[in-house]
Every structure is written in structure tokens, then in C-alpha cells.
Design a protein around this motif. Structure first.
Motif, PDB file in Angstrom:
ATOM      1  N   PRO A  55       0.766  -1.198   0.087  1.00  0.00           N
ATOM      2  CA  PRO A  55       0.096  -0.080   0.014  1.00  0.00           C
ATOM      3  C   PRO A  55       0.958   1.209  -0.005  1.00  0.00           C
ATOM      4  CG  PRO A  55      -0.891  -1.589   1.506  1.00  0.00           C
ATOM      5  CD  PRO A  55       0.566  -2.143   1.300  1.00  0.00           C
ATOM      6  N   ASP A  56       0.278   2.178  -0.525  1.00  0.00           N
ATOM      7  CA  ASP A  56       1.100   3.429  -0.610  1.00  0.00           C
ATOM      8  C   ASP A  56       1.562   3.972   0.484  1.00  0.00           C
ATOM      9  OD1 ASP A  56       1.079   3.524  -3.386  1.00  0.00           O
ATOM     10  OD2 ASP A  56      -0.687   4.676  -3.859  1.00  0.00           O
ATOM     11  N   ASN A  57       0.558   4.091   1.502  1.00  0.00           N
ATOM     12  CA  ASN A  57       0.898   4.554   2.977  1.00  0.00           C
ATOM     13  C   ASN A  57       1.793   3.702   3.485  1.00  0.00           C
ATOM     14  OD1 ASN A  57      -0.987   2.505   3.152  1.00  0.00           O
ATOM     15  ND2 ASN A  57      -1.668   3.128   5.184  1.00  0.00           N
ATOM     16  N   VAL A  58       1.841   2.567   3.289  1.00  0.00           N
ATOM     17  CA  VAL A  58       2.972   1.676   3.911  1.00  0.00           C
ATOM     18  C   VAL A  58       4.510   1.944   3.472  1.00  0.00           C
ATOM     19  CG1 VAL A  58       4.048  -0.629   4.465  1.00  0.00           C
ATOM     20  CG2 VAL A  58       1.583  -0.096   4.537  1.00  0.00           C
ATOM     21  N   ALA A  59       4.353   2.120   2.148  1.00  0.00           N
ATOM     22  CA  ALA A  59       5.636   2.615   1.252  1.00  0.00           C
ATOM     23  C   ALA A  59       6.187   3.926   1.647  1.00  0.00           C
ATOM     24  CB  ALA A  59       5.380   2.748  -0.163  1.00  0.00           C
ATOM     25  N   ALA A  60       5.168   4.697   2.110  1.00  0.00           N
ATOM     26  CA  ALA A  60       5.506   6.169   2.383  1.00  0.00           C
ATOM     27  C   ALA A  60       6.162   6.170   3.709  1.00  0.00           C
ATOM     28  CB  ALA A  60       4.461   7.165   2.124  1.00  0.00           C
ATOM     29  N   ALA A  61       5.408   5.405   4.585  1.00  0.00           N
ATOM     30  CA  ALA A  61       5.938   5.341   6.184  1.00  0.00           C
ATOM     31  C   ALA A  61       7.410   4.936   6.100  1.00  0.00           C
ATOM     32  CB  ALA A  61       4.994   4.498   6.951  1.00  0.00           C
ATOM     33  N   LEU A  62       7.529   3.576   5.336  1.00  0.00           N
ATOM     34  CA  LEU A  62       8.993   3.235   5.249  1.00  0.00           C
ATOM     35  C   LEU A  62      10.127   4.186   4.824  1.00  0.00           C
ATOM     36  CD1 LEU A  62       8.086  -0.347   4.345  1.00  0.00           C
ATOM     37  CD2 LEU A  62       8.969   0.175   6.388  1.00  0.00           C
ATOM     38  N   ALA A  63       9.741   4.867   3.923  1.00  0.00           N
ATOM     39  CA  ALA A  63      10.325   5.952   3.224  1.00  0.00           C
ATOM     40  C   ALA A  63      10.915   6.892   4.498  1.00  0.00           C
ATOM     41  CB  ALA A  63      10.026   6.385   2.047  1.00  0.00           C
TER      42      ALA A  63
END
Length: 72
Positions: A55-63
Motif C-alpha cells: 500500500p502507498d501509505n506503507v511505502a511512504a511510512a517506510l521511506a
């Protein structure tokens, strides 16, 4: 779009998930990441394998977490 189609379109996201998560949580990263995100281990394994798109929000949080890790 099916889960598999979405996962294929974001193949790099699974690679990034594995790389960043291992850096943040160590070699046994799937369970700690699942706990941190409030999802099941199975969900994380599906993302990591590319079976389901990250999910986009997971990818963003990891970044964000990775950038913060670099500062520390």
C-alpha cells in the motif's frame, strides 16, 4: 485491478519493502514490521513476495522511517 495486477505494477515496492525493513528491523523483520503496522505477518509476507501490492501509505511510512534512520 486485481491484487496481482497491482503487485506487478509496483514490483519495485516489494524490493524496497524488504530492503528498508531489513535495515530497520534486522534479518527477522517481518514480524516486527507487522506489529508496528498493526497487520498480520501473512499480510507482510504477501507484500514482500509481490503477491499483493505494498500500500502507498506503507511505502511512504517506510521511506520516512528510512530517512529518519539515516539521520540518527
Amino acid at each position: 485491478m486485481t491484487h496481482r495486477q497491482a503487485a506487478k505494477r509496483s514490483g519495485g515496492a516489494a524490493d524496497q519493502l524488504r530492503e528498508i525493513s531489513a535495515r530497520l528491523f534486522g534479518n527477522e523483520w517481518q514480524t516486527p514490521l507487522a506489529a508496528a503496522l498493526g497487520v498480520s505477518d501473512r499480510t507482510v509476507r504477501r507484500w514482500a513476495s509481490g503477491e499483493h501490492a505494498v500500500p502507498d501509505n506503507v511505502a511512504a511510512a517506510l521511506a520516512v522511517a528510512e530517512k529518519a534512520w539515516d539521520v540518527i
